[in-house]
Design a protein around this motif. Structure first.
Motif, PDB file in Angstrom:
ATOM      1  N   GLY A 362       0.812  -1.208   0.000  1.00 16.30           N
ATOM      2  CA  GLY A 362       0.000   0.000   0.000  1.00 16.30           C
ATOM      3  C   GLY A 362       0.840   1.248   0.000  1.00 16.30           C
ATOM      4  O   GLY A 362       2.070   1.216   0.161  1.00 16.30           O
ATOM      5  N   ASP A 363       0.160   2.385  -0.162  1.00 14.76           N
ATOM      6  CA  ASP A 363       0.885   3.651  -0.267  1.00 14.76           C
ATOM      7  C   ASP A 363       0.775   4.498   0.995  1.00 14.76           C
ATOM      8  O   ASP A 363       1.256   5.624   1.034  1.00 14.76           O
ATOM      9  CB  ASP A 363       0.385   4.449  -1.476  1.00 14.76           C
ATOM     10  N   THR A 364       0.143   3.969   2.043  1.00 14.03           N
ATOM     11  CA  THR A 364       0.045   4.726   3.286  1.00 14.03           C
ATOM     12  C   THR A 364       1.327   4.575   4.095  1.00 14.03           C
ATOM     13  O   THR A 364       2.139   3.679   3.863  1.00 14.03           O
ATOM     14  CB  THR A 364      -1.153   4.249   4.131  1.00 14.03           C
ATOM     15  N   VAL A 365       1.497   5.432   5.086  1.00 17.12           N
ATOM     16  CA  VAL A 365       2.704   5.420   5.908  1.00 17.12           C
ATOM     17  C   VAL A 365       2.670   4.219   6.848  1.00 17.12           C
ATOM     18  O   VAL A 365       1.682   4.002   7.564  1.00 17.12           O
ATOM     19  CB  VAL A 365       2.819   6.717   6.720  1.00 17.12           C
ATOM     20  N   PHE A 366       3.748   3.451   6.850  1.00 13.58           N
ATOM     21  CA  PHE A 366       3.905   2.320   7.761  1.00 13.58           C
ATOM     22  C   PHE A 366       4.798   2.787   8.908  1.00 13.58           C
ATOM     23  O   PHE A 366       5.996   3.008   8.737  1.00 13.58           O
ATOM     24  CB  PHE A 366       4.522   1.138   7.023  1.00 13.58           C
ATOM     25  N   ILE A 510       5.945  27.242  15.658  1.00 18.19           N
ATOM     26  CA  ILE A 510       6.850  26.127  15.372  1.00 18.19           C
ATOM     27  C   ILE A 510       6.614  25.632  13.951  1.00 18.19           C
ATOM     28  O   ILE A 510       5.469  25.392  13.545  1.00 18.19           O
ATOM     29  CB  ILE A 510       6.627  24.987  16.391  1.00 18.19           C
ATOM     30  N   GLN A 511       7.686  25.488  13.204  1.00 15.42           N
ATOM     31  CA  GLN A 511       7.592  25.030  11.820  1.00 15.42           C
ATOM     32  C   GLN A 511       6.987  23.633  11.777  1.00 15.42           C
ATOM     33  O   GLN A 511       7.370  22.761  12.557  1.00 15.42           O
ATOM     34  CB  GLN A 511       8.971  25.033  11.173  1.00 15.42           C
ATOM     35  N   ALA A 512       6.041  23.423  10.853  1.00 15.77           N
ATOM     36  CA  ALA A 512       5.324  22.149  10.817  1.00 15.77           C
ATOM     37  C   ALA A 512       5.279  21.580   9.414  1.00 15.77           C
ATOM     38  O   ALA A 512       5.252  22.323   8.414  1.00 15.77           O
ATOM     39  CB  ALA A 512       3.906  22.333  11.354  1.00 15.77           C
ATOM     40  N   PHE A 513       5.274  20.244   9.343  1.00 16.06           N
ATOM     41  CA  PHE A 513       5.185  19.506   8.087  1.00 16.06           C
ATOM     42  C   PHE A 513       4.107  18.438   8.238  1.00 16.06           C
ATOM     43  O   PHE A 513       3.728  18.058   9.347  1.00 16.06           O
ATOM     44  CB  PHE A 513       6.517  18.830   7.751  1.00 16.06           C
ATOM     45  N   HIS A 514       3.657  17.921   7.106  1.00 14.32           N
ATOM     46  CA  HIS A 514       2.646  16.869   7.110  1.00 14.32           C
ATOM     47  C   HIS A 514       3.035  15.814   6.078  1.00 14.32           C
ATOM     48  O   HIS A 514       3.541  16.134   4.996  1.00 14.32           O
ATOM     49  CB  HIS A 514       1.266  17.438   6.766  1.00 14.32           C
ATOM     50  N   VAL A 515       2.787  14.539   6.420  1.00 11.44           N
ATOM     51  CA  VAL A 515       3.015  13.465   5.456  1.00 11.44           C
ATOM     52  C   VAL A 515       1.953  12.395   5.657  1.00 11.44           C
ATOM     53  O   VAL A 515       1.578  12.079   6.783  1.00 11.44           O
ATOM     54  CB  VAL A 515       4.438  12.867   5.612  1.00 11.44           C
ATOM     55  N   ASP A 516       1.423  11.878   4.549  1.00 12.23           N
ATOM     56  CA  ASP A 516       0.430  10.808   4.635  1.00 12.23           C
ATOM     57  C   ASP A 516       0.641   9.720   3.587  1.00 12.23           C
ATOM     58  O   ASP A 516      -0.174   8.814   3.463  1.00 12.23           O
ATOM     59  CB  ASP A 516      -0.987  11.367   4.534  1.00 12.23           C
ATOM     60  N   LYS A 517       1.753   9.812   2.829  1.00 10.98           N
ATOM     61  CA  LYS A 517       2.069   8.819   1.812  1.00 10.98           C
ATOM     62  C   LYS A 517       3.463   8.246   2.070  1.00 10.98           C
ATOM     63  O   LYS A 517       4.410   8.985   2.368  1.00 10.98           O
ATOM     64  CB  LYS A 517       2.034   9.440   0.416  1.00 10.98           C
ATOM     65  N   ALA A 519       5.584   7.200   0.024  1.00  3.54           N
ATOM     66  CA  ALA A 519       6.565   7.705  -0.931  1.00  3.54           C
ATOM     67  C   ALA A 519       7.156   9.043  -0.506  1.00  3.54           C
ATOM     68  O   ALA A 519       8.242   9.427  -0.979  1.00  3.54           O
ATOM     69  CB  ALA A 519       5.919   7.834  -2.310  1.00  3.54           C
ATOM     70  N   ASP A 520       6.473   9.759   0.375  1.00  5.43           N
ATOM     71  CA  ASP A 520       6.926  11.087   0.790  1.00  5.43           C
ATOM     72  C   ASP A 520       7.663  11.090   2.126  1.00  5.43           C
ATOM     73  O   ASP A 520       8.097  12.150   2.595  1.00  5.43           O
ATOM     74  CB  ASP A 520       5.722  12.035   0.892  1.00  5.43           C
ATOM     75  N   VAL A 521       7.789   9.923   2.737  1.00  5.86           N
ATOM     76  CA  VAL A 521       8.356   9.856   4.083  1.00  5.86           C
ATOM     77  C   VAL A 521       9.806  10.315   4.109  1.00  5.86           C
ATOM     78  O   VAL A 521      10.216  11.099   4.973  1.00  5.86           O
ATOM     79  CB  VAL A 521       8.230   8.427   4.656  1.00  5.86           C
ATOM     80  N   GLU A 522      10.613   9.839   3.172  1.00  5.87           N
ATOM     81  CA  GLU A 522      12.038  10.179   3.176  1.00  5.87           C
ATOM     82  C   GLU A 522      12.251  11.685   3.131  1.00  5.87           C
ATOM     83  O   GLU A 522      13.022  12.254   3.923  1.00  5.87           O
ATOM     84  CB  GLU A 522      12.736   9.505   1.997  1.00  5.87           C
ATOM     85  N   ALA A 523      11.558  12.360   2.204  1.00  6.62           N
ATOM     86  CA  ALA A 523      11.710  13.806   2.080  1.00  6.62           C
ATOM     87  C   ALA A 523      11.232  14.513   3.335  1.00  6.62           C
ATOM     88  O   ALA A 523      11.834  15.498   3.792  1.00  6.62           O
ATOM     89  CB  ALA A 523      10.935  14.310   0.857  1.00  6.62           C
ATOM     90  N   ALA A 524      10.136  14.025   3.930  1.00  2.19           N
ATOM     91  CA  ALA A 524       9.593  14.654   5.137  1.00  2.19           C
ATOM     92  C   ALA A 524      10.556  14.533   6.309  1.00  2.19           C
ATOM     93  O   ALA A 524      10.746  15.488   7.080  1.00  2.19           O
ATOM     94  CB  ALA A 524       8.250  14.018   5.488  1.00  2.19           C
ATOM     95  N   LEU A 525      11.187  13.380   6.455  1.00  2.00           N
ATOM     96  CA  LEU A 525      12.131  13.195   7.549  1.00  2.00           C
ATOM     97  C   LEU A 525      13.358  14.086   7.374  1.00  2.00           C
ATOM     98  O   LEU A 525      13.856  14.666   8.346  1.00  2.00           O
ATOM     99  CB  LEU A 525      12.554  11.730   7.650  1.00  2.00           C
ATOM    100  N   VAL A 539       2.154  12.960  11.044  1.00  2.00           N
ATOM    101  CA  VAL A 539       2.148  11.763  10.211  1.00  2.00           C
ATOM    102  C   VAL A 539       0.789  11.084  10.335  1.00  2.00           C
ATOM    103  O   VAL A 539       0.420  10.623  11.422  1.00  2.00           O
ATOM    104  CB  VAL A 539       3.258  10.784  10.630  1.00  2.00           C
ATOM    105  N   ALA A 540       0.056  11.017   9.237  1.00  4.16           N
ATOM    106  CA  ALA A 540      -1.233  10.322   9.233  1.00  4.16           C
ATOM    107  C   ALA A 540      -0.995   8.841   8.973  1.00  4.16           C
ATOM    108  O   ALA A 540      -0.362   8.471   7.981  1.00  4.16           O
ATOM    109  CB  ALA A 540      -2.145  10.910   8.162  1.00  4.16           C
ATOM    110  N   ILE A 541      -1.486   7.986   9.881  1.00  2.26           N
ATOM    111  CA  ILE A 541      -1.334   6.543   9.711  1.00  2.26           C
ATOM    112  C   ILE A 541      -2.699   5.870   9.803  1.00  2.26           C
ATOM    113  O   ILE A 541      -3.689   6.474  10.217  1.00  2.26           O
ATOM    114  CB  ILE A 541      -0.364   5.931  10.750  1.00  2.26           C
ATOM    115  N   ASP A 542      -2.730   4.606   9.439  1.00  3.42           N
ATOM    116  CA  ASP A 542      -3.962   3.835   9.399  1.00  3.42           C
ATOM    117  C   ASP A 542      -4.518   3.618  10.804  1.00  3.42           C
ATOM    118  O   ASP A 542      -3.808   3.159  11.702  1.00  3.42           O
ATOM    119  CB  ASP A 542      -3.668   2.481   8.735  1.00  3.42           C
ATOM    120  N   THR A 543      -5.788   3.919  10.984  1.00  2.10           N
ATOM    121  CA  THR A 543      -6.429   3.724  12.283  1.00  2.10           C
ATOM    122  C   THR A 543      -6.389   2.276  12.724  1.00  2.10           C
ATOM    123  O   THR A 543      -6.308   1.968  13.921  1.00  2.10           O
ATOM    124  CB  THR A 543      -7.891   4.201  12.235  1.00  2.10           C
TER     125      THR A 543
END
Length: 585
Positions: A362-366, A510-517, A519-525, A539-543
């Motif tokens: 899947g494409d969600t954040v693990f 405070i500077q903030a970022f969002h990630v929910d895919k 594929a985008d985790v590396e850049a977000a970190l 970080v949005a993850i699966d409930t």
């Protein structure tokens, strides 16, 4: 020179550089004294619980005594959770509370509260200063007790009239240092050596006493010399590097399969500074059923408390390990050497076979993959956790090489711990001259709301803590237990009306970022770690994501559940009462 000014100077003499607190009526003389206390920095938190947890994190990260301050009444009562956490996890702290004047004590005066009585079960010792002349003994004893033996919190309750009383006649403060550490007796060492030399399936079971006893290097030397497979408790993680070939993983409810099976099949447990906590042992009556026990601890009360020790070695853990290393190594490479070699190979094979996988579909954040990668990108970082699923994911997947880099509320399991503890750790690094030290707070959407006001403290003091918020819009661990043990009767775990956390962080400056895919985790970190000052990654993850493996309540550690719905160890609904009893915060 009044009592409050004398106390401020005494804190400096004890080596205190930073204290965390919040002022109020009965503690005002002390806050006035801070004006004339060079070398003593006060961090103004936004809630007294934040002060206690910040002092707690400061002490855990540095090994020094953490200090927090509050006024009487609600100020003092708001410290209680942080005090309890320090007591249960053996964290050295000195807690200073204001109190109404002595002539008003016992009259139900404004903001009067018996904090002395209220905290008796959760401190190593409590003091009430009745006269200014009491201060020299009390302050010296408080720091001695907090540091000595098995560390812990000490309370000083300070009436207002004692703070303003003339103290010009008091001597300058003299620190009592730390009590000499008791050395292990030769007879107990011989008993331990005899059991270790006879074992064919030994396992080392390391606990939080390793770091508390400054025994990390001695522990690593002992493991390397004896070549005994090793498991660690939550508080011991990092005592042996995650990648060490003899490290089988964390033991217990959310421990690794390799660690739990090794313990259950062992014929000897070499227990180093651990206390047979229920989260580590599972069903105690069936824990390591065929194993003899060698139990090393500084605290005599722990030896034999929950599990009979065939050889109890009381005393300094570093000295114990050092004295046993060469004799044990010599014996283990002789008699039963072939059997022990096969046992070690079996344990290591299991560790490889049951190693965590990070190729979630899947494409969600693990979350486990994100946390593993973050630990690789920031290998020197201190990680501070809140309590819940994210706490267990950090324990399972973060690459640790030092137990002081892992701050977690172990025995108390207090939500709201992570953010203020990270603040305290960051401040401790500043005091050590490590201004570039990286501190990361991993929290959940339930836990972060417990002390979210401390984002203001981060901003004010420019503490460059990086916050990773795993948001599953639920009280995740409670939801997981309700799914597994309460037939999916979800009760009061829905957090789908969470605020926009990135917007909240931004509102605090405070500077903030969002990630929910994924594929985008590396850049977000990378963006998070590169940010100047404090920063926040939502970080949005699966409930529905769960923590695996899991030892169900009232089961032994070999009966682990995994993510297979047909897992044979899954308990029936008749175990719901046991599950409720063991339900985590």
């Amino acid at each position: 020179m009044n009592g409050a000014r004398w106390l401020a100077q005494a804190l400096v003499a004890e080596g205190v550089e930073t204290l965390f607190g919040y002022p109020g009526g009965t503690i005002m003389p002390f806050y006035d004294a801070l004006h004339s206390a060079p070398g003593l920095k006060h961090v103004l938190v936004r809630h007294e619980q934040g002060a206690a947890f910040a002092a707690n994190g400061y002490a855990r990260a540095s090994g020094r005594v953490g200090v927090c301050v509050a006024t009487s009444g609600p100020g003092a009562s708001n410290l209680v959770t942080g005090i309890a956490d320090a007591m249960l996890d053996s964290v050295p702290m000195v807690v200073i509370t204001g109190q109404v004047p002595t002539h008003l004590m016992g009259t139900d005066a404004f903001q009067e509260l018996d904090v002395f009585g209220m905290t008796l079960p959760m401190v190593k010792h409590s003091f009430i200063a009745r006269r200014v002349e009491d201060l020299p003994m009390m302050v010296a004893e408080a720091f001695r007790l907090a540091r000595s033996g098995r560390p812990g919190p000490v309370l000083i309750d300070l009436p207002k009239d004692v703070q303003i009383a003339d103290a010009a006649h008091l001597p300058a403060h003299a620190s009592l240092g730390t009590d000499p550490v008791e050395m292990p007796k030769d007879a107990s060492l011989h008993e331990a050596l005899a059991l270790i030399s006879q074992a064919q399936k030994p396992v080392i079971y390391g606990g939080g006493g390793i770091v508390l006893g400054d025994a990390v290097q001695a522990f690593r030397t002992f493991v390397d010399a004896t070549q005994i497979p090793t498991v660690l408790t939550l508080k011991a993680l990092g005592s042996l590097a995650t990648a060490h070939p003899l490290h089988l993983g964390m033991i217990g409810m959310h421990g690794s399969r390799a660690a739990n099976l090794a313990v259950q099949e062992s014929d000897l447990l070499v227990v180093v500074g651990a206390r047979f906590d229920d989260r580590a042992t599972g069903k105690l009556a069936e824990f390591a059923p065929n194993a003899h026990v060698v139990h090393m601890d500084i605290d005599a009360c722990e030896i034999g408390k929950l599990r009979h020790a065939d050889a109890g070695v009381r005393g300094d853990i570093a000295t114990t390990l050092t004295k046993l290393t060469l004799p044990c190594a010599a014996h283990l490479h002789g008699r039963h050497g072939t059997a022990r070699k096969a046992w070690r190979a079996q344990c290591q094979q299991r560790a490889r076979q049951h190693a965590a996988r990070y190729d979630a579909p899947g494409d969600t954040v693990f979350a486990p993959a994100l946390l593993k990668r973050l630990s690789e990108l920031a290998p020197e970082a201190i990680v501070s956790c809140d309590v819940g699923q994210h706490q267990m994911w950090v324990a399972q997947h973060w690459r640790l090489d030092d137990p002081r880099k892992h701050l977690t509320s172990g025995a108390l399991g207090a939500m709201g711990f992570g953010l203020p503890a990270a603040m305290g750790a960051q401040e401790s690094m500043r005091n050590e001259g490590r201004h570039d030290a990286q501190v990361i707070c991993v929290s959940g959407d339930g836990s972060i709301m417990m002390n979210i006001q401390e984002l203001a403290t981060l901003k004010r003091y420019r503490l460059p803590v990086k916050i990773v918020l795993l948001d599953n819009q639920a009280l995740g661990m409670v939801r997981q237990w309700q799914e597994l043990f309460f037939e999916k009767r979800y009760s009061e775990i829905d957090l789908s009306d969470n605020p926009d956390f990135a917007a909240v962080a931004t509102a605090f400056g405070i500077q903030a970022f969002h990630v929910d895919k994924a594929a985008d985790v590396e850049a977000a970190l990378h963006a998070l770690l590169a940010a100047e000052g404090p920063a926040f990654l939502h970080v949005a993850i699966d409930t529905a994501a769960n923590v695996w493996p899991l030892v169900p309540p009232n089961r032994n550690n070999a009966e682990m559940m995994d993510d297979s719905p047909m897992d044979a160890a899954a308990p029936s609904p008749t175990h719901a009462a046991d599950a409720a009893h063991a339900l985590p915060a």
